[in-house]
Design an enzyme around this catalytic site. Structure first.
Site, PDB file in Angstrom:
ATOM      1  N   GLY A 160       1.789   3.688  -3.101  1.00 45.44           N
ATOM      2  CA  GLY A 160       3.022   2.659  -3.295  1.00 45.44           C
ATOM      3  C   GLY A 160       2.530   2.221  -2.686  1.00 45.44           C
ATOM      4  O   GLY A 160       1.810   1.433  -2.639  1.00 45.44           O
ATOM      5  N   GLN A 169       5.650  -7.093  -2.307  1.00 45.36           N
ATOM      6  CA  GLN A 169       4.305  -7.036  -2.723  1.00 45.36           C
ATOM      7  C   GLN A 169       3.685  -7.288  -3.733  1.00 45.36           C
ATOM      8  O   GLN A 169       2.449  -8.085  -3.930  1.00 45.36           O
ATOM      9  CB  GLN A 169       3.207  -5.717  -1.856  1.00 45.36           C
ATOM     10  CG  GLN A 169       3.498  -5.008  -0.607  1.00 45.36           C
ATOM     11  CD  GLN A 169       3.081  -3.896  -1.112  1.00 45.36           C
ATOM     12  OE1 GLN A 169       3.401  -3.300  -1.113  1.00 45.36           O
ATOM     13  NE2 GLN A 169       1.569  -3.248  -0.453  1.00 45.36           N
ATOM     14  N   CYS A 197      -2.992  -0.737   3.462  1.00 46.06           N
ATOM     15  CA  CYS A 197      -1.863  -1.582   3.347  1.00 46.06           C
ATOM     16  C   CYS A 197      -3.131  -2.496   1.800  1.00 46.06           C
ATOM     17  O   CYS A 197      -3.462  -2.674   2.040  1.00 46.06           O
ATOM     18  CB  CYS A 197      -0.931  -1.932   3.788  1.00 46.06           C
ATOM     19  SG  CYS A 197       0.095  -2.712   3.190  1.00 46.06           S
ATOM     20  N   LEU A 198      -2.568  -2.280   0.496  1.00 42.27           N
ATOM     21  CA  LEU A 198      -2.767  -2.973  -0.327  1.00 42.27           C
ATOM     22  C   LEU A 198      -3.019  -4.574  -0.415  1.00 42.27           C
ATOM     23  O   LEU A 198      -3.184  -4.860  -0.890  1.00 42.27           O
ATOM     24  CB  LEU A 198      -2.083  -2.817  -2.237  1.00 42.27           C
ATOM     25  CG  LEU A 198      -1.960  -1.128  -2.342  1.00 42.27           C
ATOM     26  CD1 LEU A 198      -1.436  -0.830  -4.004  1.00 42.27           C
ATOM     27  CD2 LEU A 198      -3.524  -0.765  -2.165  1.00 42.27           C
ATOM     28  N   HIS A 248       6.231   3.660   5.178  1.00 39.48           N
ATOM     29  CA  HIS A 248       5.382   3.053   5.157  1.00 39.48           C
ATOM     30  C   HIS A 248       5.507   1.570   4.101  1.00 39.48           C
ATOM     31  O   HIS A 248       6.081   0.227   5.085  1.00 39.48           O
ATOM     32  CB  HIS A 248       3.652   3.079   4.788  1.00 39.48           C
ATOM     33  CG  HIS A 248       3.297   2.519   4.857  1.00 39.48           C
ATOM     34  ND1 HIS A 248       2.114   1.797   4.936  1.00 39.48           N
ATOM     35  CD2 HIS A 248       3.465   0.940   3.475  1.00 39.48           C
ATOM     36  CE1 HIS A 248       0.826   0.624   4.215  1.00 39.48           C
ATOM     37  NE2 HIS A 248       2.143   0.626   3.973  1.00 39.48           N
ATOM     38  N   GLU A 249       6.885   1.678   3.195  1.00 44.89           N
ATOM     39  CA  GLU A 249       7.314   0.713   1.963  1.00 44.89           C
ATOM     40  C   GLU A 249       8.543   0.494   2.761  1.00 44.89           C
ATOM     41  O   GLU A 249       9.181  -0.351   2.780  1.00 44.89           O
ATOM     42  CB  GLU A 249       7.380   1.852   0.908  1.00 44.89           C
ATOM     43  CG  GLU A 249       5.962   2.645   0.178  1.00 44.89           C
ATOM     44  CD  GLU A 249       4.806   1.838  -0.301  1.00 44.89           C
ATOM     45  OE1 GLU A 249       5.552   0.170   0.165  1.00 44.89           O
ATOM     46  OE2 GLU A 249       3.854   1.929  -0.115  1.00 44.89           O
ATOM     47  N   HIS A 299       8.081  -2.411   5.200  1.00 48.53           N
ATOM     48  CA  HIS A 299       7.997  -3.268   3.894  1.00 48.53           C
ATOM     49  C   HIS A 299       8.711  -4.525   4.326  1.00 48.53           C
ATOM     50  O   HIS A 299       9.352  -5.192   3.557  1.00 48.53           O
ATOM     51  CB  HIS A 299       7.477  -3.095   2.813  1.00 48.53           C
ATOM     52  CG  HIS A 299       6.207  -2.962   2.386  1.00 48.53           C
ATOM     53  ND1 HIS A 299       4.866  -3.955   3.179  1.00 48.53           N
ATOM     54  CD2 HIS A 299       4.397  -1.962   2.269  1.00 48.53           C
ATOM     55  CE1 HIS A 299       3.541  -4.442   3.089  1.00 48.53           C
ATOM     56  NE2 HIS A 299       3.226  -2.413   2.885  1.00 48.53           N
TER      57      HIS A 299
END
Ligand code: NI
Length: 175
Positions: free
Chosen positions: A48, A53, A94-95, A136-137, A140
């Site tokens: 995701g 990001q 997380c990226l 999670h997204e 963000h």
């Protein structure tokens, strides 16, 4: 050589900003941005990725939990309508925070309302990994990271400056 997409990474305070609603019909720039987000997600082997990001404060994210790049989806102006009472704690990465993880309790089932690329409203139930990824997204979009849930566990002595918490960073950059 394929272009490598650089992600916005912790502790960049840009990740703390709240994203704005996306307007329809989508302009060309936003349509291109969605393709760019898929590319960034796959390039980094993520499941995701939110627009913030890659540097855009737009309320949208992409997801593909198939691990075979066969189930890519974009969620625009998403809103969680219902959450299960049942929750599950699990470790999340997380990226935008490579090498760090957060132990996060998430609802195991959610009902999500969102718009697709055409602006059509969709409503769907998601379970388990997809439900977790969406929560999670969604964090963000409001400037929150999975590692925030761990903050209480950070020990300054053990981790030194390497894991400086966000509040430390803010104090430093404000002064
Ligand atoms: Ni993330």
């Amino acid at each position: 050589m394929p272009m490598y997409i650089e992600l916005v990474k912790y502790p960049d305070v840009f990740l703390r900003t709240k994203s704005n609603p996306v307007e329809f019909p989508l302009d060309d720039k936003t349509s291109r941005l969605i393709k760019y987000m898929y590319k960034a997600m796959y390039q980094n082997s993520g499941i995701g990725l939110a627009a913030i990001q890659v540097g855009y404060q737009k309320r949208m994210f992409v997801m593909d939990c198939s691990r075979s790049q066969t189930n890519e989806k974009v969620f625009i102006n998403p809103e969680i309508l219902e959450k299960s009472d049942e929750t599950l704690r699990d470790n999340e990465g997380c990226l935008s925070a490579p090498g760090k993880t957060g132990d996060v309790r998430r609802h195991i089932r959610i009902i999500l309302k969102y718009q697709n690329e055409k602006g059509e409203e969709e409503k769907k139930t998601f379970y388990n990994l997809e439900a977790r990824c969406i929560q999670h997204e969604m964090d963000h979009l409001d400037g929150k990271l999975c590692i925030d849930y761990e903050k209480g566990n950070y020990s300054r002595d053990k981790h030194k400056s390497q894991t400086m918490v966000e509040s430390d960073f803010r104090t430093k950059s404000d002064s």
